[in-house]
Design a protein around this motif. Structure first.
Motif, mmCIF file in Angstrom:
data_model
loop_
_atom_site.group_PDB
_atom_site.id
_atom_site.type_symbol
_atom_site.label_atom_id
_atom_site.label_comp_id
_atom_site.label_asym_id
_atom_site.label_seq_id
_atom_site.Cartn_x
_atom_site.Cartn_y
_atom_site.Cartn_z
ATOM 1 N N ARG A 144 2.469 17.055 15.661
ATOM 2 C CA ARG A 144 2.004 16.906 14.010
ATOM 3 C C ARG A 144 2.310 15.552 13.501
ATOM 4 N NH1 ARG A 144 3.971 21.239 10.683
ATOM 5 N NH2 ARG A 144 2.909 19.943 9.120
ATOM 6 N N TYR A 145 3.750 15.273 13.649
ATOM 7 C CA TYR A 145 4.088 13.913 13.155
ATOM 8 C C TYR A 145 3.689 12.833 13.987
ATOM 9 C CZ TYR A 145 7.160 10.294 11.525
ATOM 10 O OH TYR A 145 7.799 8.935 10.953
ATOM 11 N N MET A 146 3.205 12.744 14.957
ATOM 12 C CA MET A 146 2.712 11.649 15.780
ATOM 13 C C MET A 146 1.336 11.385 15.309
ATOM 14 S SD MET A 146 4.050 12.218 19.523
ATOM 15 C CE MET A 146 3.820 10.416 20.261
ATOM 16 N N ILE A 147 0.619 12.622 14.887
ATOM 17 C CA ILE A 147 -0.672 12.450 14.756
ATOM 18 C C ILE A 147 -0.945 11.734 13.285
ATOM 19 C CG2 ILE A 147 -2.610 13.841 14.053
ATOM 20 C CD1 ILE A 147 -2.132 15.717 16.353
ATOM 21 N N TYR A 148 0.040 12.385 12.320
ATOM 22 C CA TYR A 148 0.184 11.805 10.984
ATOM 23 C C TYR A 148 0.318 10.219 10.982
ATOM 24 C CZ TYR A 148 2.224 10.695 6.541
ATOM 25 O OH TYR A 148 2.426 9.919 5.364
ATOM 26 N N SER A 149 1.447 9.876 11.902
ATOM 27 C CA SER A 149 2.003 8.473 11.834
ATOM 28 C C SER A 149 0.459 7.595 12.129
ATOM 29 C CB SER A 149 3.160 8.174 12.866
ATOM 30 O OG SER A 149 4.205 8.980 12.347
ATOM 31 N N PHE A 150 -0.039 7.862 13.353
ATOM 32 C CA PHE A 150 -1.154 7.243 13.882
ATOM 33 C C PHE A 150 -2.249 7.059 12.825
ATOM 34 C CE2 PHE A 150 -5.398 7.080 15.973
ATOM 35 C CZ PHE A 150 -5.216 5.810 16.772
ATOM 36 N N GLU A 151 -2.569 8.351 12.225
ATOM 37 C CA GLU A 151 -3.662 8.395 11.273
ATOM 38 C C GLU A 151 -3.344 7.541 9.954
ATOM 39 O OE1 GLU A 151 -4.588 12.459 10.485
ATOM 40 O OE2 GLU A 151 -5.885 12.437 12.215
ATOM 41 N N SER A 152 -1.986 7.233 9.623
ATOM 42 C CA SER A 152 -1.717 6.417 8.488
ATOM 43 C C SER A 152 -1.894 5.223 8.489
ATOM 44 C CB SER A 152 -0.161 6.482 8.451
ATOM 45 O OG SER A 152 0.414 7.663 8.072
ATOM 46 N N LEU A 153 -2.295 4.656 9.894
ATOM 47 C CA LEU A 153 -2.877 3.321 10.300
ATOM 48 C C LEU A 153 -4.309 3.072 9.597
ATOM 49 C CD1 LEU A 153 -2.003 2.922 13.847
ATOM 50 C CD2 LEU A 153 -0.808 1.669 11.912
ATOM 51 N N PHE A 154 -4.994 4.072 9.426
ATOM 52 C CA PHE A 154 -6.449 4.371 8.775
ATOM 53 C C PHE A 154 -6.399 4.557 7.145
ATOM 54 C CE2 PHE A 154 -6.392 5.169 13.249
ATOM 55 C CZ PHE A 154 -7.831 4.871 13.658
ATOM 56 N N ASN A 155 -6.212 3.422 6.467
ATOM 57 C CA ASN A 155 -6.210 3.527 5.084
ATOM 58 C C ASN A 155 -7.494 3.128 4.469
ATOM 59 O OD1 ASN A 155 -5.466 3.383 2.298
ATOM 60 N ND2 ASN A 155 -3.526 2.340 3.011
ATOM 61 N N PRO A 156 -8.166 4.063 3.736
ATOM 62 C CA PRO A 156 -9.247 3.712 2.864
ATOM 63 C C PRO A 156 -9.631 2.710 1.924
ATOM 64 C CG PRO A 156 -8.618 6.091 2.263
ATOM 65 C CD PRO A 156 -7.573 5.582 3.220
ATOM 66 N N LYS A 157 -7.973 2.562 1.448
ATOM 67 C CA LYS A 157 -7.900 1.399 0.660
ATOM 68 C C LYS A 157 -7.970 0.030 1.160
ATOM 69 C CE LYS A 157 -5.263 4.085 -2.977
ATOM 70 N NZ LYS A 157 -4.058 4.333 -3.601
ATOM 71 N N VAL A 158 -7.494 -0.081 2.175
ATOM 72 C CA VAL A 158 -7.756 -1.415 3.175
ATOM 73 C C VAL A 158 -9.161 -1.620 3.201
ATOM 74 C CG1 VAL A 158 -7.529 -2.007 5.590
ATOM 75 C CG2 VAL A 158 -5.671 -0.956 4.620
ATOM 76 N N TYR A 159 -10.139 -0.468 3.625
ATOM 77 C CA TYR A 159 -11.566 -0.878 3.718
ATOM 78 C C TYR A 159 -11.967 -1.170 2.645
ATOM 79 C CZ TYR A 159 -10.138 2.045 7.906
ATOM 80 O OH TYR A 159 -9.480 2.424 8.831
ATOM 81 N N TYR A 181 0.846 -1.189 0.106
ATOM 82 C CA TYR A 181 0.051 0.022 -0.046
ATOM 83 C C TYR A 181 0.755 1.362 0.008
ATOM 84 C CZ TYR A 181 -4.323 -2.384 1.135
ATOM 85 O OH TYR A 181 -5.365 -3.447 1.025
ATOM 86 N N ARG A 182 0.517 2.300 -0.758
ATOM 87 C CA ARG A 182 0.863 3.349 -0.537
ATOM 88 C C ARG A 182 0.701 4.256 0.655
ATOM 89 N NH1 ARG A 182 0.344 6.098 -6.677
ATOM 90 N NH2 ARG A 182 1.610 4.523 -7.940
ATOM 91 N N GLN A 183 1.395 5.076 1.052
ATOM 92 C CA GLN A 183 1.076 5.728 2.213
ATOM 93 C C GLN A 183 -0.150 6.828 2.036
ATOM 94 O OE1 GLN A 183 5.343 7.434 2.800
ATOM 95 N NE2 GLN A 183 5.047 7.039 4.776
ATOM 96 N N VAL A 184 -0.809 6.788 3.108
ATOM 97 C CA VAL A 184 -2.304 7.796 2.814
ATOM 98 C C VAL A 184 -1.718 9.273 2.741
ATOM 99 C CG1 VAL A 184 -4.208 8.382 4.212
ATOM 100 C CG2 VAL A 184 -3.489 6.023 4.402
ATOM 101 N N PRO A 185 -2.251 9.716 1.566
ATOM 102 C CA PRO A 185 -2.272 11.171 1.315
ATOM 103 C C PRO A 185 -2.282 12.055 2.700
ATOM 104 C CG PRO A 185 -3.255 10.138 -0.320
ATOM 105 C CD PRO A 185 -3.152 9.461 0.878
ATOM 106 N N GLY A 186 -2.026 12.961 2.772
ATOM 107 C CA GLY A 186 -2.035 13.940 3.975
ATOM 108 C C GLY A 186 -0.849 14.802 4.134
ATOM 109 N N ASP A 187 -0.740 15.347 5.321
ATOM 110 C CA ASP A 187 0.328 16.201 6.042
ATOM 111 C C ASP A 187 1.433 15.512 6.168
ATOM 112 O OD1 ASP A 187 2.038 17.989 7.050
ATOM 113 O OD2 ASP A 187 0.853 18.750 8.413
ATOM 114 N N THR A 188 2.371 15.356 5.360
ATOM 115 C CA THR A 188 3.470 14.409 5.645
ATOM 116 C C THR A 188 4.616 15.135 6.752
ATOM 117 O OG1 THR A 188 4.795 15.238 3.692
ATOM 118 C CG2 THR A 188 3.245 13.227 3.432
ATOM 119 N N VAL A 189 4.388 16.209 7.200
ATOM 120 C CA VAL A 189 5.358 16.656 8.012
ATOM 121 C C VAL A 189 6.830 16.550 7.595
ATOM 122 C CG1 VAL A 189 5.779 16.872 10.678
ATOM 123 C CG2 VAL A 189 3.710 15.863 9.949
#
Length: 296
Positions: A231-246, A136-144
């Motif tokens: 900000r980096y911690m939030i981004y890292s955690f939110e990367s676990l939530f991948n819509p392509k997984v769902y 999987y590619r990384q979820v788009p967002g604020d990559t910090v």
């Protein structure tokens, strides 16, 4: 300044020697140590259910057992994909610093670190490609992105530590989970074994780098470090939530599900569990002012 702080720190020098020796004594050949079954059963947990992003939510109650198994499969592929991407980034950053000014003394351990992380990236990618047929590619967002400044190295190694501690939280639990296939448990067990050394090293180095930065930093610069790290911690955690997984698990409206999960009542507690030790360390060190992952 960093060199003098490192070379005058007997505790850190002793830890470097012990960790380097342990890396040599614990060395294994990853290309021989793993047994890769041709297939893994679909109707099983591929990730501890408590670690899946829908656990304890209304969304999970709407899914069948087979859908929950499928979700755990693709969440595991996403998790190992995140490992591949994170390791690639840390290898680049550590390689840029090996045998450079300020990092002369830890460079011996950097060699072990780079070798071990390269092998970790291989077996995580191998698992994804064998059993998920993709990364999987990384979820788009604020990559910090890391700013080029006098605090760059501090932010680099703080990011590496946060990433490793997030991953290790999952590794430790899955290594001990008898509901999981032995292949999955073994990957997590071996990675946890190596990461315990990397985390011990990272915590000591980050503390020294922060002491160097803090000696000349203004209150505003320290506040910016606090904000950046959170900000980096939030981004890292939110990367676990991948819509392509769902989507791959057959769940309807994957983008909406991700939004609902990230804003839902279960998210804060899950986030606190994942980062409990990390937040406590970062606050104790002074890198962050409090343990609230809310940006103001």
């Amino acid at each position: 300044m960093v060199s003098s702080l490192i070379d005058s720190n007997d505790r850190f020098l002793g830890i470097l020697d012990r960790l380097s020796e342990k890396s040599v004594n614990d060395y294994y050949n990853p290309y021989r140590v793993f047994e890769w079954p041709d297939t893994l059963p679909e109707s099983m947990w591929w990730m501890s259910p408590e670690l899946t992003t829908t656990h304890g939510t209304a969304a999970a109650e709407r899914l069948t057992q087979e859908q929950l198994y499928a979700l755990s499969k693709y969440e595991s592929i996403n998790f190992y994909s995140l490992n591949v991407h994170g390791i690639r980034e840390l290898l680049i950053e550590v390689t840029k610093r090996i045998h450079t000014a300020g990092f002369e003394t830890p460079s011996e351990f950097f060699h072990h670190f780079i070798g071990e992380e390269n092998e970790h990236m291989w077996f995580f990618a191998e698992f994804c490609l064998r059993y998920g047929k993709k990364l999987y590619r990384q979820v788009p967002g604020d990559t910090v992105s890391i700013p080029q400044s006098k605090v760059e190295s501090l932010l680099v190694f703080t990011r590496i530590l946060i990433f490793e501690e997030l991953v290790d939280f999952f590794n430790a639990k899955m290594a001990a989970d008898e509901r999981l296939h032995e292949t999955i448990r073994n990957i997590n067990r071996i990675h946890h074994q190596d990461e315990s050394r990397h985390i011990a090293f990272g915590r000591e180095l980050v503390e020294i780098l922060f002491a160097d930065v803090r000696s000349t930093a203004t209150p505003e610069e320290l506040r910016q470090i606090d904000v950046y790290v959170k900000r980096y911690m939030i981004y890292s955690f939110e990367s676990l939530f991948n819509p392509k997984v769902y989507r791959d698990a057959g769940v309807e409206n994957p983008q909406q599900l991700r939004k609902d999960l990230l804003t839902g009542p279960a998210r804060p507690e899950f986030e606190r569990q994942v980062f409990r030790k990390t937040l406590r360390y970062l606050e104790k060190t002074g890198i962050i002012g409090d343990q609230e992952l809310v940006l103001r």
